[in-house]
Design an enzyme around this catalytic site. Structure first.
Site, short mmCIF file in Angstrom:
data_model
loop_
_atom_site.label_atom_id
_atom_site.label_comp_id
_atom_site.label_asym_id
_atom_site.label_seq_id
_atom_site.Cartn_x
_atom_site.Cartn_y
_atom_site.Cartn_z
CG ASN A 127 -12.24 -0.81 3.87
OD1 ASN A 127 -12.57 -1.28 4.96
ND2 ASN A 127 -11.10 -0.17 3.69
CG ASP A 182 -2.06 0.98 1.09
OD1 ASP A 182 -3.20 0.52 0.94
OD2 ASP A 182 -1.81 2.20 1.13
CB ILE A 183 0.72 4.26 -2.15
CG1 ILE A 183 1.76 5.15 -2.76
CG2 ILE A 183 -0.54 5.02 -1.81
CD1 ILE A 183 1.36 5.74 -4.10
N GLY A 200 -16.06 2.32 3.74
CA GLY A 200 -14.83 3.11 3.60
C GLY A 200 -14.03 2.78 2.35
CD GLN A 201 -14.86 -0.68 -2.77
OE1 GLN A 201 -15.97 -1.07 -2.39
NE2 GLN A 201 -14.27 -1.14 -3.84
CG HIS A 205 -6.72 -2.91 3.15
ND1 HIS A 205 -6.05 -1.72 2.97
CD2 HIS A 205 -7.95 -2.74 2.59
CE1 HIS A 205 -6.85 -0.85 2.34
NE2 HIS A 205 -8.00 -1.44 2.10
CG HIS A 226 -8.53 -2.85 -2.44
ND1 HIS A 226 -9.48 -2.16 -3.16
CD2 HIS A 226 -8.37 -2.18 -1.28
CE1 HIS A 226 -9.88 -1.11 -2.46
NE2 HIS A 226 -9.24 -1.10 -1.31
P1 AMP Z 1 -9.85 1.34 0.37
O1 AMP Z 1 -10.17 2.50 1.27
O2 AMP Z 1 -10.13 0.02 1.00
O3 AMP Z 1 -10.46 1.51 -0.99
O4 AMP Z 1 -8.28 1.35 0.22
C1 AMP Z 1 -7.58 1.88 -0.88
C2 AMP Z 1 -6.12 1.76 -0.55
O5 AMP Z 1 -5.38 1.89 -1.74
C3 AMP Z 1 -5.61 2.81 0.43
O6 AMP Z 1 -5.04 2.17 1.57
C4 AMP Z 1 -4.57 3.56 -0.39
O7 AMP Z 1 -3.46 3.99 0.37
C5 AMP Z 1 -4.18 2.54 -1.44
N1 AMP Z 1 -3.65 3.05 -2.69
C6 AMP Z 1 -4.17 4.04 -3.46
N2 AMP Z 1 -3.43 4.21 -4.57
C7 AMP Z 1 -2.41 3.31 -4.50
C8 AMP Z 1 -1.30 2.99 -5.36
N3 AMP Z 1 -1.08 3.63 -6.51
N4 AMP Z 1 -0.45 2.01 -4.95
C9 AMP Z 1 -0.66 1.36 -3.79
N5 AMP Z 1 -1.69 1.61 -2.95
C10 AMP Z 1 -2.54 2.58 -3.30
#
Ligand code: AMP
Length: 109
Positions: A82, A26-27, A88-89, A97, A95
């Protein structure tokens, strides 16, 4: 967004890959280990995946367990999906986590 990572158009730190799934860091990590596991096939959410083929979610979850092993999370870890606004998606590609490396409290925020 995550389809672009699958296609290699957006860089990511890949930790695991199968024919059907991709796992990358995760970024914006919220735990010492924070890996996202996605199906390569585009499905927007857990709801959509379950409607299309329940095997998609099973595939992703079983890969989360594999990633936890790769990351050495023998003291435990949390898997979170999520779904939708109240879940909270933020990214519209299913995806999971994988969170580890610290204790995680309950209930979540
Ligand atoms: P969600 O809130 O479950 O949709 O989580 C989305 C997740 O994607 C968050 O934890 C972000 O930090 C992560 N994210 C967004 N863009 C990227 C990216 N380019 N590379 C890796 N993680 C990302």
């Amino acid at each position: 967004l995550f389809c672009s990572i699958v296609a290699g158009r957006i860089p990511a730190t890949i930790v695991d890959e199968t024919e059907t799934t991709l796992a990358f860091r995760d970024i914006a990590p919220v735990s010492p280990t924070h890996v996202l596991v996605i199906p390569k096939q585009h499905v927007a959410s857990l709801d959509e995946a379950a409607a299309a083929d329940p095997g998609i979610a099973a595939d992703v979850i079983s890969r989360c367990v594999h990633v936890a092993g790769l990351e050495g999370l023998s003291e435990g870890y949390r898997v979170v999906i999520n779904n939708g606004d109240n879940g909270g998606q933020e990214v519209g590609h299913l995806h999971a986590h994988v969170l580890g490396g610290r204790a995680h409290s309950w209930p979540p925020g």
